[in-house]
Design a protein around this motif. Structure first.
Motif, PDB file in Angstrom:
ATOM      1  N   THR A  47       0.626  -1.393  -0.001  1.00 14.26           N
ATOM      2  CA  THR A  47      -0.123   0.095   0.079  1.00 14.26           C
ATOM      3  C   THR A  47       1.396   1.028  -0.112  1.00 14.26           C
ATOM      4  O   THR A  47       0.467   2.292  -0.766  1.00 14.26           O
ATOM      5  CB  THR A  47      -0.743   0.261   1.315  1.00 14.26           C
ATOM      6  N   GLY A  48       2.172   1.339   0.563  1.00 11.81           N
ATOM      7  CA  GLY A  48       2.820   2.341   0.738  1.00 11.81           C
ATOM      8  C   GLY A  48       2.540   3.087   1.792  1.00 11.81           C
ATOM      9  O   GLY A  48       2.914   4.257   1.849  1.00 11.81           O
ATOM     10  N   ALA A  49       2.216   2.646   2.494  1.00  8.04           N
ATOM     11  CA  ALA A  49       2.085   3.097   3.896  1.00  8.04           C
ATOM     12  C   ALA A  49       2.833   3.712   4.774  1.00  8.04           C
ATOM     13  O   ALA A  49       3.874   2.930   4.812  1.00  8.04           O
ATOM     14  CB  ALA A  49       0.331   2.646   5.115  1.00  8.04           C
ATOM     15  N   GLY A  50       2.793   4.580   5.267  1.00  5.44           N
ATOM     16  CA  GLY A  50       3.763   5.458   6.527  1.00  5.44           C
ATOM     17  C   GLY A  50       3.858   4.861   7.833  1.00  5.44           C
ATOM     18  O   GLY A  50       4.731   5.365   8.277  1.00  5.44           O
ATOM     19  N   ALA A  51       2.941   4.484   7.785  1.00  4.47           N
ATOM     20  CA  ALA A  51       2.575   4.369   9.652  1.00  4.47           C
ATOM     21  C   ALA A  51       0.920   3.018   9.697  1.00  4.47           C
ATOM     22  O   ALA A  51       0.018   3.039   9.101  1.00  4.47           O
ATOM     23  CB  ALA A  51       2.511   5.427  10.320  1.00  4.47           C
ATOM     24  N   VAL A  52       1.845   2.957  10.709  1.00  3.52           N
ATOM     25  CA  VAL A  52       0.468   1.339  11.023  1.00  3.52           C
ATOM     26  C   VAL A  52      -0.721   1.987  12.147  1.00  3.52           C
ATOM     27  O   VAL A  52       0.333   1.795  13.664  1.00  3.52           O
ATOM     28  CB  VAL A  52       1.045   0.015  11.477  1.00  3.52           C
ATOM     29  N   VAL A  53      -1.366   1.272  12.190  1.00  5.59           N
ATOM     30  CA  VAL A  53      -2.903   2.021  13.442  1.00  5.59           C
ATOM     31  C   VAL A  53      -3.324   0.935  13.556  1.00  5.59           C
ATOM     32  O   VAL A  53      -3.650   0.172  12.452  1.00  5.59           O
ATOM     33  CB  VAL A  53      -4.047   2.713  13.294  1.00  5.59           C
ATOM     34  N   VAL A  54      -3.450   0.551  15.514  1.00  3.72           N
ATOM     35  CA  VAL A  54      -4.241  -0.907  15.560  1.00  3.72           C
ATOM     36  C   VAL A  54      -5.096  -0.778  15.098  1.00  3.72           C
ATOM     37  O   VAL A  54      -5.773   0.035  16.648  1.00  3.72           O
ATOM     38  CB  VAL A  54      -3.287  -1.336  16.603  1.00  3.72           C
ATOM     39  N   LEU A  55      -6.566  -1.392  15.363  1.00  2.00           N
ATOM     40  CA  LEU A  55      -7.850  -1.635  15.645  1.00  2.00           C
ATOM     41  C   LEU A  55      -8.505  -2.978  16.200  1.00  2.00           C
ATOM     42  O   LEU A  55      -7.411  -3.606  16.562  1.00  2.00           O
ATOM     43  CB  LEU A  55      -9.200  -1.569  14.607  1.00  2.00           C
ATOM     44  N   ASP A  56      -9.554  -2.094  17.233  1.00  2.00           N
ATOM     45  CA  ASP A  56      -9.659  -3.298  18.522  1.00  2.00           C
ATOM     46  C   ASP A  56     -10.975  -4.532  16.999  1.00  2.00           C
ATOM     47  O   ASP A  56     -11.126  -4.619  16.386  1.00  2.00           O
ATOM     48  CB  ASP A  56     -10.060  -2.713  19.363  1.00  2.00           C
TER      49      ASP A  56
ATOM     50  N   PRO B 158       5.136  14.211  25.051  1.00  2.80           N
ATOM     51  CA  PRO B 158       6.316  14.000  24.059  1.00  2.80           C
ATOM     52  C   PRO B 158       5.632  12.689  23.555  1.00  2.80           C
ATOM     53  O   PRO B 158       6.094  11.637  24.614  1.00  2.80           O
ATOM     54  CB  PRO B 158       7.857  14.521  24.656  1.00  2.80           C
ATOM     55  N   ALA B 159       6.035  12.029  22.086  1.00  5.15           N
ATOM     56  CA  ALA B 159       5.599  10.870  21.774  1.00  5.15           C
ATOM     57  C   ALA B 159       6.491  10.433  20.352  1.00  5.15           C
ATOM     58  O   ALA B 159       6.708  11.279  19.549  1.00  5.15           O
ATOM     59  CB  ALA B 159       4.062  10.482  21.826  1.00  5.15           C
ATOM     60  N   SER B 160       6.965   9.303  19.669  1.00  5.66           N
ATOM     61  CA  SER B 160       7.067   9.261  18.645  1.00  5.66           C
ATOM     62  C   SER B 160       6.169   9.563  17.983  1.00  5.66           C
ATOM     63  O   SER B 160       6.485   9.513  16.016  1.00  5.66           O
ATOM     64  CB  SER B 160       7.703   7.702  18.428  1.00  5.66           C
ATOM     65  N   GLU B 161       4.645   8.931  17.760  1.00  4.50           N
ATOM     66  CA  GLU B 161       3.887   9.176  16.527  1.00  4.50           C
ATOM     67  C   GLU B 161       2.789   9.642  17.846  1.00  4.50           C
ATOM     68  O   GLU B 161       2.309   9.189  18.674  1.00  4.50           O
ATOM     69  CB  GLU B 161       3.415   7.614  16.595  1.00  4.50           C
ATOM     70  N   TYR B 162       1.402  10.102  16.556  1.00  4.11           N
ATOM     71  CA  TYR B 162       0.609  11.035  17.401  1.00  4.11           C
ATOM     72  C   TYR B 162      -0.688  10.484  15.897  1.00  4.11           C
ATOM     73  O   TYR B 162      -0.449  10.682  14.604  1.00  4.11           O
ATOM     74  CB  TYR B 162       0.337  12.292  17.274  1.00  4.11           C
ATOM     75  N   LEU B 163      -1.636  10.110  16.343  1.00  4.36           N
ATOM     76  CA  LEU B 163      -2.933  10.096  15.652  1.00  4.36           C
ATOM     77  C   LEU B 163      -3.822  11.043  15.071  1.00  4.36           C
ATOM     78  O   LEU B 163      -4.216  12.582  16.145  1.00  4.36           O
ATOM     79  CB  LEU B 163      -3.540   8.939  16.111  1.00  4.36           C
ATOM     80  N   VAL B 164      -3.994  10.779  13.651  1.00  2.00           N
ATOM     81  CA  VAL B 164      -4.094  12.570  13.026  1.00  2.00           C
ATOM     82  C   VAL B 164      -5.759  12.224  12.858  1.00  2.00           C
ATOM     83  O   VAL B 164      -5.455  11.314  11.778  1.00  2.00           O
ATOM     84  CB  VAL B 164      -3.680  13.278  11.949  1.00  2.00           C
ATOM     85  N   VAL B 165      -6.632  13.064  13.351  1.00  2.00           N
ATOM     86  CA  VAL B 165      -8.292  12.597  12.456  1.00  2.00           C
ATOM     87  C   VAL B 165      -8.977  14.331  12.712  1.00  2.00           C
ATOM     88  O   VAL B 165      -8.562  15.012  12.887  1.00  2.00           O
ATOM     89  CB  VAL B 165      -8.801  12.029  13.781  1.00  2.00           C
ATOM     90  N   ASP B 166      -9.892  14.266  11.837  1.00  2.08           N
ATOM     91  CA  ASP B 166     -10.405  14.672  11.075  1.00  2.08           C
ATOM     92  C   ASP B 166     -11.941  15.244  12.029  1.00  2.08           C
ATOM     93  O   ASP B 166     -12.035  16.199  11.155  1.00  2.08           O
ATOM     94  CB  ASP B 166     -11.027  15.203   9.720  1.00  2.08           C
ATOM     95  N   GLY B 167     -12.733  14.446  12.762  1.00  7.84           N
ATOM     96  CA  GLY B 167     -13.313  14.810  13.420  1.00  7.84           C
ATOM     97  C   GLY B 167     -13.299  14.873  14.842  1.00  7.84           C
ATOM     98  O   GLY B 167     -12.159  15.600  14.795  1.00  7.84           O
TER      99      GLY B 167
ATOM    100  N   ALA C 103     -12.950   5.304  11.039  1.00  7.96           N
ATOM    101  CA  ALA C 103     -13.272   6.357   9.243  1.00  7.96           C
ATOM    102  C   ALA C 103     -12.403   7.861   9.530  1.00  7.96           C
ATOM    103  O   ALA C 103     -12.590   8.532   8.424  1.00  7.96           O
ATOM    104  CB  ALA C 103     -15.350   6.343   8.851  1.00  7.96           C
ATOM    105  N   HIS C 104     -12.451   7.928  10.590  1.00  4.95           N
ATOM    106  CA  HIS C 104     -12.048  10.049  11.074  1.00  4.95           C
ATOM    107  C   HIS C 104     -10.154   9.891  10.838  1.00  4.95           C
ATOM    108  O   HIS C 104      -9.547  10.941  10.821  1.00  4.95           O
ATOM    109  CB  HIS C 104     -12.340  10.089  11.795  1.00  4.95           C
ATOM    110  N   ILE C 105      -9.586   9.132  10.520  1.00  2.18           N
ATOM    111  CA  ILE C 105      -8.097   9.003  10.761  1.00  2.18           C
ATOM    112  C   ILE C 105      -8.134   9.699   9.024  1.00  2.18           C
ATOM    113  O   ILE C 105      -8.098   9.237   8.561  1.00  2.18           O
ATOM    114  CB  ILE C 105      -7.736   7.274  10.697  1.00  2.18           C
ATOM    115  N   VAL C 106      -7.276  10.463   9.376  1.00  2.00           N
ATOM    116  CA  VAL C 106      -6.087  10.722   8.261  1.00  2.00           C
ATOM    117  C   VAL C 106      -5.079  10.469   8.359  1.00  2.00           C
ATOM    118  O   VAL C 106      -3.939  10.112   7.219  1.00  2.00           O
ATOM    119  CB  VAL C 106      -6.020  12.728   8.954  1.00  2.00           C
TER     120      VAL C 106
END
Length: 391
Positions: free
Chosen positions: A285-294, A351-360, A369-372
């Motif tokens: 997919t060429g994704a640059g990061a990974v988000v884990v879902l329940d 401080p953290a290495s990654e942050y989730l960015v959302v549009d909602g 569904a809101h994950i940017v």
């Protein structure tokens, strides 16, 4: 001398004198040291100029000069502060230091016109004080204590006024030059950088000028003191100019700080997915990061890029993605519209290495569904400092 845009996150150091117009006023320990030196050095000068005075009285005059000088520097900075407030810029504090003072403002000037007004009002105040002292000189008898003090106040304020309008940061004249370049080009940061380089020229000229005066003078301790003071002042100006140049470069990139635009496209995977499978899908997919879902499709963790890279390839099929992920908590979720200082504040506060960015709406459990995407701290650091080496 003066740098009216300095910021002290932990509050200005030194002794708090009180508040004027609601503005805290501090005096640094370096100023107290200088005050003691001036009191004794100028007391000796007064003894030579007014031999009829007793030694304690001569030192009292020296201390009086220190107080007058402190008031002069304070009024210079108060001019900056009042003008800033008149233009809607809050003022956090006024601090008096060994080489002058600074007014800590809550934000930058919004326009070149405001920047020019704020920068020039300080030297204007010093010039008015110098002219007022000159007026006193005309009416008090020569050889008196009043005449001696009036002369020193006149000279010191006029020197401060003239020196401060020299066109180089961190002097007030440098701020005025920045405002003019900003007005001409529309680029505040170009003005900051060019005024910083001009400040280095002023620093070098200051040192050379003091050396020239020393060579032209008969020499002695007095001339040597002039060279030492000039050298200290030149170092201060050079450092302030360098800080302005670096700040101008950084600030130009600061406009690019935007959570939504910096976010990497994120691959969403269920909890328990083997790391090898995640790697395969990232490559596809060429994704640059990974988000884990329940199990319900809600984001619950963010994979650490560095932790995932540290897993040996032969172990990747047996290691789940959860092992190299950080649990998602509210302060690791950023709105996509967050920009500039708001992004920096969020990252510095948590401080953290990654942050989730959302549009909602940013809540404790954002919807998938809101994950940017994912804002990676290394990307932000590299944007602000392209020469940075990641360890």
């Amino acid at each position: 001398m003066d740098d009216s845009t300095r910021s002290a996150a932990g509050g200005p150091p030194g002794v708090r004198l009180g508040r004027v117009l609601g503005i805290p006023v501090h005096v640094s320990l370096s100023w107290l040291v200088l005050a003691a030196l001036i009191t004794f050095r100028y007391g000796e000068v007064v003894q030579g100029n007014l031999p009829e005075l007793a030694v304690p009285a001569a030192y009292a005059v020296g201390f009086g000069f220190v107080l007058c000088l402190m008031v002069s520097v304070f009024l210079h900075e108060l001019g900056h502060a009042v003008t800033s407030r008149l233009h809607g810029i809050g003022v956090r504090a006024i601090s008096l230091e060994m080489l002058g003072g600074f007014t800590e403002m809550e934000r930058e000037s919004p326009t070149p016109r405001v920047e020019l007004a704020v920068s020039l009002v300080g030297p204007a105040v010093s010039a008015v004080l110098g002219l007022a002292g000159w007026g006193v000189l005309l009416v008090v008898p020569p050889g008196s204590v009043a005449h001696e003090l009036a002369f020193q106040i006149t000279a010191s304020n006029l020197i401060v006024a003239v020196f401060n309008v020299l066109p180089g940061l961190p002097l007030d004249g440098g701020r005025a030059l920045r405002a003019l370049i900003w007005a001409a080009t529309g680029d505040r940061y170009l003005g900051t950088r060019l005024a910083g380089y001009a400040g280095r020229v002023v620093a070098a000229a200051t040192l050379l000028g003091c050396l020239w005066l020393y060579v032209r003078s008969p020499g002695g301790a007095g001339g040597f003191i002039v060279v030492i003071v000039g050298a200290v002042l030149a170092v201060f100006l050079w450092a302030g100019a360098g800080q302005a140049i670096r700040g101008g470069r950084l600030a130009a990139r600061f406009d690019l700080v935007h959570a939504g635009r910096l976010a990497r496209p994120a691959l969403q995977v269920p909890s328990g997915t083997p790391l090898a499978e995640v790697g395969r899908r990232v490559a596809e997919t060429g994704a640059g990061a990974v988000v884990v879902l329940d199990g319900g499709g809600t984001p619950v963790a963010l994979v650490s890029e560095h932790a995932a890279a540290a897993v040996p390839a032969e172990r990747a099929p047996w290691v789940t993605v959860d092992t190299v992920a950080r649990t998602l908590v509210p302060h690791l979720v950023l709105p996509a519209a967050l920009a500039r200082e708001d992004v920096m504040r969020a990252v510095q506060t948590h401080p953290a290495s990654e942050y989730l960015v959302v549009d909602g709406p940013v809540g404790a459990r954002p919807a998938a569904a809101h994950i940017v995407g994912v804002l990676v701290a290394d990307d932000l650091a590299n944007l602000l400092d392209p020469k940075r080496t990641i360890r």
